[in-house]
Design a protein around this motif. Structure first.
Motif, mmCIF file in Angstrom:
data_model
loop_
_atom_site.group_PDB
_atom_site.id
_atom_site.type_symbol
_atom_site.label_atom_id
_atom_site.label_comp_id
_atom_site.label_asym_id
_atom_site.label_seq_id
_atom_site.Cartn_x
_atom_site.Cartn_y
_atom_site.Cartn_z
ATOM 1 N N PRO A 250 21.586 59.347 54.163
ATOM 2 C CA PRO A 250 20.129 59.601 53.484
ATOM 3 C C PRO A 250 20.022 60.077 52.216
ATOM 4 C CG PRO A 250 20.264 60.918 55.432
ATOM 5 C CD PRO A 250 21.540 60.077 55.308
ATOM 6 N N GLU A 251 21.085 60.826 51.615
ATOM 7 C CA GLU A 251 21.067 61.577 50.293
ATOM 8 C C GLU A 251 21.741 60.264 49.499
ATOM 9 O OE1 GLU A 251 22.962 62.289 52.907
ATOM 10 O OE2 GLU A 251 25.003 61.985 52.427
ATOM 11 N N LYS A 252 22.184 59.245 49.836
ATOM 12 C CA LYS A 252 22.541 57.988 48.899
ATOM 13 C C LYS A 252 21.410 56.828 49.329
ATOM 14 C CE LYS A 252 25.141 60.299 47.044
ATOM 15 N NZ LYS A 252 24.882 60.260 45.669
ATOM 16 N N SER A 253 20.339 57.025 50.003
ATOM 17 C CA SER A 253 19.436 56.050 50.209
ATOM 18 C C SER A 253 18.183 55.965 49.638
ATOM 19 C CB SER A 253 19.198 55.911 51.856
ATOM 20 O OG SER A 253 20.502 55.550 52.411
ATOM 21 N N ALA A 254 18.381 56.285 48.305
ATOM 22 C CA ALA A 254 17.172 56.196 47.316
ATOM 23 C C ALA A 254 15.922 56.919 47.950
ATOM 24 C CB ALA A 254 16.923 55.032 47.012
ATOM 25 N N LYS A 255 14.805 56.511 47.562
ATOM 26 C CA LYS A 255 13.593 57.481 47.878
ATOM 27 C C LYS A 255 13.388 57.410 49.429
ATOM 28 C CE LYS A 255 11.646 56.812 43.283
ATOM 29 N NZ LYS A 255 12.050 55.982 42.465
ATOM 30 N N MET A 256 13.670 56.305 49.959
ATOM 31 C CA MET A 256 13.318 56.500 51.503
ATOM 32 C C MET A 256 14.229 57.430 52.317
ATOM 33 S SD MET A 256 10.603 54.729 51.305
ATOM 34 C CE MET A 256 10.011 54.893 52.816
ATOM 35 N N GLY A 257 15.544 57.558 51.901
ATOM 36 C CA GLY A 257 16.381 58.444 52.080
ATOM 37 C C GLY A 257 15.868 59.706 52.036
ATOM 38 N N LEU A 258 15.311 60.257 50.691
ATOM 39 C CA LEU A 258 14.879 61.486 50.549
ATOM 40 C C LEU A 258 13.774 61.695 51.478
ATOM 41 C CD1 LEU A 258 14.960 61.609 46.689
ATOM 42 C CD2 LEU A 258 16.501 62.818 48.255
ATOM 43 N N GLU A 259 12.738 60.628 52.021
ATOM 44 C CA GLU A 259 11.779 60.801 52.669
ATOM 45 C C GLU A 259 12.462 61.612 54.265
ATOM 46 O OE1 GLU A 259 8.406 59.897 53.103
ATOM 47 O OE2 GLU A 259 8.523 60.023 50.751
ATOM 48 N N ILE A 260 13.383 61.087 54.667
ATOM 49 C CA ILE A 260 14.133 61.554 55.957
ATOM 50 C C ILE A 260 14.430 63.039 55.666
ATOM 51 C CG2 ILE A 260 16.190 61.412 57.448
ATOM 52 C CD1 ILE A 260 16.194 58.417 56.820
ATOM 53 N N TYR A 261 15.072 63.379 54.527
ATOM 54 C CA TYR A 261 15.482 64.713 54.282
ATOM 55 C C TYR A 261 13.887 65.753 54.304
ATOM 56 C CZ TYR A 261 20.177 64.622 53.253
ATOM 57 O OH TYR A 261 21.421 64.597 53.505
ATOM 58 N N GLY A 262 12.884 64.897 53.511
ATOM 59 C CA GLY A 262 11.577 65.750 53.595
ATOM 60 C C GLY A 262 11.018 65.973 54.995
ATOM 61 N N LYS A 263 11.043 64.764 55.917
ATOM 62 C CA LYS A 263 10.708 65.333 57.365
ATOM 63 C C LYS A 263 11.524 66.313 58.161
ATOM 64 C CE LYS A 263 7.526 61.857 57.592
ATOM 65 N NZ LYS A 263 6.042 62.422 57.025
ATOM 66 N N TRP A 264 12.864 66.033 57.848
ATOM 67 C CA TRP A 264 13.630 67.099 58.435
ATOM 68 C C TRP A 264 13.459 68.681 57.747
ATOM 69 C CZ3 TRP A 264 18.187 70.189 57.231
ATOM 70 C CH2 TRP A 264 18.764 70.649 58.344
ATOM 71 N N ALA A 265 12.795 68.661 56.644
ATOM 72 C CA ALA A 265 12.594 70.000 56.051
ATOM 73 C C ALA A 265 11.361 70.476 56.580
ATOM 74 C CB ALA A 265 12.314 69.815 54.577
ATOM 75 N N GLN A 266 10.266 69.677 57.101
ATOM 76 C CA GLN A 266 9.374 70.171 57.923
ATOM 77 C C GLN A 266 9.655 70.727 59.157
ATOM 78 O OE1 GLN A 266 6.463 66.791 58.080
ATOM 79 N NE2 GLN A 266 6.087 66.811 55.953
ATOM 80 N N ILE A 267 10.767 69.956 59.787
ATOM 81 C CA ILE A 267 11.153 70.467 61.166
ATOM 82 C C ILE A 267 11.429 71.771 60.931
ATOM 83 C CG2 ILE A 267 12.731 70.014 63.069
ATOM 84 C CD1 ILE A 267 12.027 67.034 62.398
ATOM 85 N N VAL A 268 12.569 72.114 59.941
ATOM 86 C CA VAL A 268 13.148 73.203 59.873
ATOM 87 C C VAL A 268 12.222 74.291 59.484
ATOM 88 C CG1 VAL A 268 14.886 74.266 58.106
ATOM 89 C CG2 VAL A 268 15.478 72.313 58.714
ATOM 90 N N LYS A 269 11.433 74.108 58.500
ATOM 91 C CA LYS A 269 10.242 75.093 58.092
ATOM 92 C C LYS A 269 9.569 75.266 59.199
ATOM 93 C CE LYS A 269 10.126 73.918 53.292
ATOM 94 N NZ LYS A 269 9.957 72.921 52.216
ATOM 95 N N SER A 270 9.297 74.440 60.322
ATOM 96 C CA SER A 270 8.142 74.976 61.352
ATOM 97 C C SER A 270 8.873 75.544 62.397
ATOM 98 C CB SER A 270 7.519 73.456 61.800
ATOM 99 O OG SER A 270 8.412 72.748 62.349
ATOM 100 N N TYR A 271 10.312 75.735 62.273
ATOM 101 C CA TYR A 271 10.979 76.255 63.327
ATOM 102 C C TYR A 271 10.820 77.534 63.733
ATOM 103 C CZ TYR A 271 14.681 77.713 66.595
ATOM 104 O OH TYR A 271 15.285 78.455 67.646
#
Lengths: 220, 293
Positions: A199-220
């Motif tokens: 995902p870190e090499k998949s342009a903007k849509m790849g960063l979206e995946i990091y963004g969603k995962w970040a939400q999961i991490v922050k809400s844990y």
């Protein structure tokens, strides 16, 4: 203070994973220290290269039990590329080698020729579509997973010769096609998300995946 | 579904500037590489390649700052080449943020560096660049130092050898066609692509859109490198800040405000649109709605 630990075992471009985390507001530390890893709210297992070599390095650094224990704690965990494959019970790369066994199943190589006699370049290097998987006649939902908001058929960047075959097909989140084979390109199970693509090499849509995962991490 | 073809802008870099030559010689300054890279990323480039074109000449590799800056802003694969001679050089470039390295001169001088680098960093990280020049008897020979130095090694034999040594991809550069806009060398590309099972990136010669489909459909390229077609298109769109280029290099071309007549320029969305029309699968352009199943 870092939120996320990127496990450092000398495999792959850890810098770009760190940049992707920072880009979505997740301070990330590249580390192999037990204290760093257990203190973090999320862990990323990256990886490029050979399965057996990677397992050997994880063992030498005392990281095998640590990763398994961390996953059992239920904290958010992401495996990328070889970091996904290592979660399986074994790989057929070179001679058979044992993995972390979070998932039952094997990691096996793409054929260079498919059943129609067409030949394929191995490794698969480049962009490929991820599509919703089906289980028991129903499409698997991407809601509340890091793939939430992605288009069915979005392009992601892949580099691999081997693919994962989970025994339990319920965990498969997306499938992709290469060399005439429909394979598991990402999976989700409890606190674990893993993807064969980068995902870190998949342009903007790849960063979206990091963004969603970040939400999961922050809400844990 | 067949594989998706990658369209890869190639940025030749000299000091702080993006340059472009013909046959990799007579370098013109075109601008700042960072600006071009960002524009290509935002327009749907599938990867980027940076080559330090004078590195092996002066025994230096000075791209680290540009790489680090790129890795912060650009989230597609970046291959870096030019002047990488040792395992340490490779490690430093990867640490700076490159995803893959391209080796040429060092690999021909000592092929063991390919297997050693593949073992340490993974095959998929190691691209071997082969700079080919067609001889009067029709044979293709590999050259080093941007096509300046004769090695006497046959291209086909070398391609198969680098695969066996563990290279993950081949960047195949036709020095004869490079910068000329006269089309890719289809014979060369097909010969190499069919003889190896790793991906081959065709480079050198694109002058218009049909050259690109030709090297994919007839030359069997797995990926395509583009420089002039894209660079001269971007230059047309930007206001050139001549102050920027005072420091180093030949800026006569930029000052003149001329366009380069041998090249029909295009941007990445136009190129991908064109490929789709010829049923060549590739990652859709940014914001495209259609999904080709």
């Amino acid at each position: 203070m870092h939120k996320v630990a990127i496990i450092d075992y000398d495999m792959g471009n850890l810098f770009s994973i760190q940049q992707a985390c920072e880009n979505v507001g997740l301070p990330a530390k590249i580390t192999c220290l037990k204290s760093d890893i257990f203190r973090s709210s999320g862990v990323i297992l990256p990886g490029v290269g050979a399965f057996a070599e990677a397992m050997k390095t994880l063992q030498e650094r005392g990281l095998v039990d640590l990763i398994v224990d961390y996953i059992k704690l239920g904290k958010p965990f992401m495996g990328i590329c070889l970091g996904m494959q290592l979660l399986f019970s074994e790989s057929e790369e070179f001679s058979k080698s044992k993995g972390l066994s979070i998932f039952s199943g094997i990691v096996t190589k793409f054929p260079t020729v498919n059943n129609k006699g067409n030949s394929y370049k191995i490794p698969q290097v480049g962009w490929n579509m991820i599509k919703r998987s089906r289980y028991g006649g129903n499409e698997i939902s991407w809601d509340r997973t890091p793939l939430e908001g992605q288009k069915n058929g979005e392009f992601m960047y892949f580099v691999h010769s081997y693919y994962c075959k989970p025994v339990d097909e319920k965990v498969i989140l997306s499938v992709s096609n290469y060399a005439g084979i429909k394979y598991c390109s990402s999976l989700s199970w409890r606190n674990v998300f893993a993807c064969q693509f980068h995902p870190e090499k998949s342009a903007k849509m790849g960063l979206e995946i990091y963004g969603k995962w970040a939400q999961i991490v922050k809400s844990y | 579904m067949s594989k998706n073809i990658r369209i890869i802008p190639r940025l030749d870099i000299k000091g702080p500037n993006l340059v472009k030559g013909i046959h990799l010689e007579g370098l013109r300054v075109l601008g700042k590489p960072e600006n071009f890279a960002k524009y290509y990323y935002e327009n749907g480039a599938d990867e980027l390649i940076y080559i330090d074109v004078v590195a092996s000449l002066y025994n230096r590799n000075s791209l680290h700052d540009i790489i680090a800056k790129t890795a912060k802003e650009i989230f597609i694969p970046l291959t870096v080449g030019g002047g990488l001679r040792t395992i340490d050089d490779i490690r430093n470039v990867l640490r700076a943020g490159a995803d893959k390295v391209s080796l040429n001169t060092a690999a021909l001088k000592d092929p063991k560096i390919i297997s050693e680098a593949a073992r340490r960093f993974g095959s998929s990280t190691i691209v071997v660049a082969i700079e080919a020049i067609k001889q009067s008897d029709g044979r293709y020979l590999a050259y080093t130092d941007n096509g300046r130095e004769y090695s006497g090694v046959e291209v086909l034999e070398w391609a198969q050898r680098v695969e066996a040594l563990g290279a993950g991809e081949i960047l195949l550069v036709s020095i004869d066609r490079e910068g000329t806009g006269s089309g890719y060398d289809l014979t060369l590309t097909k010969m190499v692509s069919c003889a190896v099972s790793i991906p081959v990136i065709a480079s050198g010669g694109a002058g218009n859109l049909s050259d690109i489909t030709n090297v994919i459909l007839e030359g069997c390229a797995d990926a395509v490198c583009l420089a002039s077609v894209l660079h001269y298109d971007f230059i047309k769109k930007q206001i050139v800040d001549k102050e920027l280029f005072k420091i180093e290099g030949n800026i006569e071309y930029l000052k003149s405000g001329k366009s380069f007549s041998k090249i029909q320029t295009a941007n990445l969305p136009e190129i991908k649109e064109y490929l789709h029309r010829f049923q060549v699968d590739c990652r859709h352009r940014v914001n495209a709605e259609a999904v080709h199943a």
